[in-house]
Design an enzyme around this catalytic site. Structure first.
Site, PDB file in Angstrom:
ATOM      1  N   MET A   1      42.867  15.306   7.694  1.00 36.93           N
ATOM      2  CA  MET A   1      43.095  16.592   7.043  1.00 36.93           C
ATOM      3  C   MET A   1      42.200  16.731   5.832  1.00 36.93           C
ATOM      4  O   MET A   1      41.286  17.509   5.806  1.00 36.93           O
ATOM      5  CB  MET A   1      44.562  16.712   6.647  1.00 36.93           C
ATOM      6  CG  MET A   1      44.960  18.105   6.317  1.00 36.93           C
ATOM      7  SD  MET A   1      44.736  19.231   7.686  1.00 36.93           S
ATOM      8  CE  MET A   1      45.911  18.628   8.859  1.00 36.93           C
ATOM      9  N   CYS A   2      42.480  16.000   4.772  1.00 35.52           N
ATOM     10  CA  CYS A   2      41.523  15.843   3.690  1.00 35.52           C
ATOM     11  C   CYS A   2      41.375  17.075   2.799  1.00 35.52           C
ATOM     12  O   CYS A   2      41.991  18.106   3.000  1.00 35.52           O
ATOM     13  CB  CYS A   2      40.165  15.438   4.241  1.00 35.52           C
ATOM     14  SG  CYS A   2      40.235  14.093   5.430  1.00 35.52           S
ATOM     15  N   GLY A   3      40.528  16.908   1.756  1.00 39.51           N
ATOM     16  CA  GLY A   3      40.233  17.991   0.828  1.00 39.51           C
ATOM     17  C   GLY A   3      38.754  18.025   0.520  1.00 39.51           C
ATOM     18  O   GLY A   3      38.065  17.001   0.606  1.00 39.51           O
ATOM     19  N   ARG A  50      45.623  15.608  -0.939  1.00 41.23           N
ATOM     20  CA  ARG A  50      45.108  15.958   0.379  1.00 41.23           C
ATOM     21  C   ARG A  50      44.375  14.797   1.032  1.00 41.23           C
ATOM     22  O   ARG A  50      44.250  14.751   2.259  1.00 41.23           O
ATOM     23  CB  ARG A  50      44.163  17.155   0.292  1.00 41.23           C
ATOM     24  CG  ARG A  50      44.785  18.427  -0.231  1.00 41.23           C
ATOM     25  CD  ARG A  50      43.843  19.606  -0.047  1.00 41.23           C
ATOM     26  NE  ARG A  50      43.672  19.898   1.373  1.00 41.23           N
ATOM     27  CZ  ARG A  50      44.425  20.742   2.078  1.00 41.23           C
ATOM     28  NH1 ARG A  50      45.415  21.380   1.478  1.00 41.23           N
ATOM     29  NH2 ARG A  50      44.182  20.950   3.361  1.00 41.23           N
TER      30      ARG A  50
END
Length: 759
Positions: A1-3, A50
């Site tokens: 997912m991450c940012g 995130r």
């Protein structure tokens, strides 16, 4: 997912120009590079939730472009999966969040067809390879899943920012003021707006957009100068600072006059097969995978299909062992609240043989988590359901799960909400002329009138009709606006126009902005010319309503406040199979009457096996959503034929999904009416919630926001809670006003937003 967090200098020097080398030479001391990297790292810290597993930044040789990424490791847990990513030629640089499904097949094609050399095995790297193969927008059309990305091609000097088709993953952008010199202005792009704060952002309310409720229209936000990249769109930024927006995907529906040739059995099987495939793809991960399971059809269908795939298809729940039980997660609101679905969810879990984990939400829990939920959402809402989802998302993370499947999007695709029924009844479904309802215009019109009245009364009872205005006639339509246009647009586009902002909450100077015509026109203007033509000429009113809802409420509200933000607050990747674009395109192309199916009273008393059933098959249960207090029509027992039946119980909402899901769910779920995911709206006076709201909603705090009206808030703060006597009933609408106002106070304080100036 991450940012992700990205800084792009506008009016950049073109690549491969002699001036580039000069610029690069002027920065050999590394000061500019270090400054940009530190700014990006500080920005990533704001959204570290995130991606807590790794951080990375990359700057181009001229230090005019910086890409930052914080990683939540899902696929390829090795360092090869870290970002920013670079293509095998070293010319394409990217940061990507979300998931690209079917990436194994895409990877094999890129290797076979163009000899692409992958560094690792993450799904994100496939996006870079697809760009190399197809360019923009072709690479986006080959990507299946939910994602946001920023890509820099140093051969052209072009920056591309893009978002998935439905807006499941967030992506915001803003342009800095600079120092009066165009060469100092920057474009900022990030997964969450709070990431702009370390870059130099000074938030200001867009009071006019808030008053008109246009802040939630596709590209807008509640802040001046901050925009969303629109779902199904991409943005290009040229070296000279020119910004363009293009669309690569759009909701499409069939011509309402085209007769459907497929049989019911064919359509049911097609939906079943696509739903199974959508779930199957989302089970793949290098970490454990779980499921959010409520008492509704949607999440139960996901759980049932998953059970089928694991036991009969040999699939695994991510990295779990085949012998591990499927893990499901549910939130409990209290059995007496009328909004709790945990008991039904537990019965479903028992039927499927899955493991259920439940979190109890008390009033004190709602009060304790409210402010953190607003901070992560970065926007307000009038329902505490988002706080419940925020707390629920912590549960799987605490138990070692990073990926959770959910039922989000099914109501938007299959027409699950009760307010869609009125628009279904506006016109006959000429694509299925043999349908009984289509052959009796008088019956359809009578049912339409009852449904409109019933929708309004239900929403008033729950305080969810704060967007309604006195100018509406008894059928939920505007008596002031052109009747033909209103009939064409239907009720849902009207409802969408009014969103959540209640005029009474606003500073008196802003109230004149909130006229019906202005709000409706703003919604229409957000649609393309092609969509406006289709709404007026080609699409059935139900499909027009689905379009208007899905262009605003789905990305701006639902996928935010009960989707990405609540999940990512606890580093959880949510995967909604019903928003697989292959499935959505299939269902969008089906007739309205297979989504909302009429069941005549003569057929309602028995099922296909001849077994008798009350309430026309669909069961309402004890949910507060279907309570009948203060209804002005004939109420729950009304029907056009005079029988003791609810008008809604003559219809099967999401019918084709019910039929497709039937082999995987209990009979109870198959026959259960839609219950929107909402939190309780009745709370006692002087309890934890009112105490929390009193602390936030002081005159000083409300006035500091700038666009709210303190007297209206003060009155609602008392009226929204129940006293000890039966006469001291709680006003749900007043409570919802307080939640909206408190949300603005929290954002103002945590973002340090300047007080709005209203004239």
């Amino acid at each position: 997912m991450c940012g992700i967090s990205v800084v792009v200098k506008l009016n950049r020097t073109a690549p491969n120009n002699e001036a580039v080398g000069e610029v690069a030479q002027n920065h050999t001391n590394g000061d500019a590079k270090l400054e940009l990297e530190n700014r990006l790292l500080a920005s990533l810290e704001e959204i570290a939730h995130r991606g807590p597993d790794a951080q990375g930044v990359w700057t181009d040789p001229t230090n005019q472009i910086g890409l930052g990424h914080c990683r939540l490791s899902i696929n390829d847990l090795t360092p090869d999966g870290t970002q920013p990513l670079h293509d095998d030629s070293g010319h394409v640089h990217a940061v990507i969040i979300g998931e690209i499904y079917d990436h194994e097949r895409l990877r094999a094609e890129c290797i076979r067809e163009c000899g692409y050399q992958f560094r690792g095995h993450s799904d994100s790297e496939v996006a870079v390879a697809l760009y190399r193969r197809y360019g923009a927008p072709g690479f986006l059309q080959h990507m299946r899943g939910e994602f946001s990305l920023v890509l820099y091609d140093d051969r052209s000097g072009e920056v591309i920012a893009a978002k998935d088709r439905f807006g499941i993953k967030p992506l915001f952008w803003a342009i800095s003021e600079g120092e009066g010199n165009d060469s100092t202005r920057e474009l900022w792009i990030a997964a969450e707006m709070k990431a702009f704060l370390p870059l130099g952002w000074k938030p200001e309310w867009d009071a006019k957009a808030i008053a008109l409720d246009t802040w939630s229209l596709i590209s807008n936000t509640a802040f001046k100068g901050v925009k969303r990249v629109e779902p199904g769109c991409y943005m290009t930024v040229s070296p000279d600072g020119t910004i363009k927006h293009e669309q690569y995907w759009e909701f499409e529906y069939p011509d309402k006059n085209k007769v459907e040739t497929r049989s019911m059995e064919e359509m049911i099987q097609q939906v079943r097969e696509e739903a199974i495939e959508a779930v199957r793809l989302r089970l793949h991960a290098d970490v454990p995978v779980g499921i959010y399971l409520s008492g509704g059809l949607d999440s139960s269908t996901v759980a049932g299909i998953t059970k089928h795939l694991v036991e009969e298809g040999g699939e695994s729940m991510g990295s779990q062992k085949p012998t591990d039980r499927i893990a499901c997660f549910c939130v409990k609101f209290g059995t007496d609240s009328g909004f709790d679905e945990s008991e039904i969810a537990q019965r479903t879990a028992d039927y499927l043989g899955v493991q259920m984990h439940t979190i109890d939400m008390t009033e004190a829990d709602f009060a304790r988590h409210f402010e953190d939920t607003v901070w992560h959402n970065e926007q307000v809402t009038c329902d505490l359901n988002t706080v419940g989802k925020w707390a629920l998302s912590k549960l799987p993370r605490d138990l070692g799960f990073k990926v959770i499947l959910s039922g989000e999007g099914a109501d938007e695709v299959f027409a699950g909400y009760h307010w869609f029924l009125g628009d279904f009844l506006l016109e006959a479904d000429d694509s299925r002329p043999q349908d009984p309802l289509q052959q009796d215009p008088g019956l359809r019109e009578a049912l339409h009138k009852q449904v409109r009245s019933h929708v309004r009364n239900k929403d008033r009872n729950l305080g969810t009709a704060i967007m309604m205005v006195d100018g509406q006639d008894s059928e939920g339509q505007s008596g002031e606006k052109d009747g033909e246009e209103r009939q064409q647009e239907g009720f849902v586009p009207y409802l969408v126009s009014f969103g959540m902002m209640d005029t009474e909450m606003l500073h008196p100077a802003l109230r004149p902005l909130c006229d019906e015509q202005a709000r409706s026109q703003a919604v229409e203007n957000s649609w393309s010319a092609t969509a406006r033509h289709n709404i007026r000429e080609r699409w059935h009113p139900l499909h027009s309503s689905l379009y208007s809802w899905n262009k605003k409420q789905l990305p701006a509200m639902i996928l935010t406040i009960v989707g990405d933000r609540c999940e990512m607050a606890h580093s959880i990747e949510g995967r909604p199979p019903f928003l697989d674009h292959h499935l959505v395109e299939l269902v969008n192309g089906m007739p309205p009457s297979v989504k909302e199916r009429f069941q005549p009273p003569s057929e309602a008393q028995q099922d296909s096996n001849g077994n008798a059933h009350a309430s026309f098959g669909l069961q309402s249960g004890s949910s507060a959503w279907w309570r009948n207090e203060n209804d002005n029509d004939q109420g729950e027992g009304s029907a056009s034929n005079g029988t003791n039946m609810n008008v809604f119980s003559q219809f099967w909402e999401k019918w084709i999904l019910r039929e497709a899901a039937k082999p995987f769910i209990t009979d109870e779920l198959y026959r259960r009416r839609k219950h929107p995911y909402t939190a309780p709206v009745t709370w006692p006076r002087d309890g934890p919630l009112q105490q929390m709201l009193r602390r936030l909603l002081t005159k000083e705090n409300v006035d500091a926001v700038g666009f709210l009206d303190w007297p209206a808030i003060a009155q609602s703060l008392e009226a929204g809670f129940a006293g000890e006597t039966p006469e001291e009933k709680a006003d749900p609408t007043a409570l919802r006003r307080c939640l909206l106002a408190a949300g603005y106070v929290v954002i103002a304080q945590r973002f340090h937003v300047a007080t709005a100036v209203v004239d």
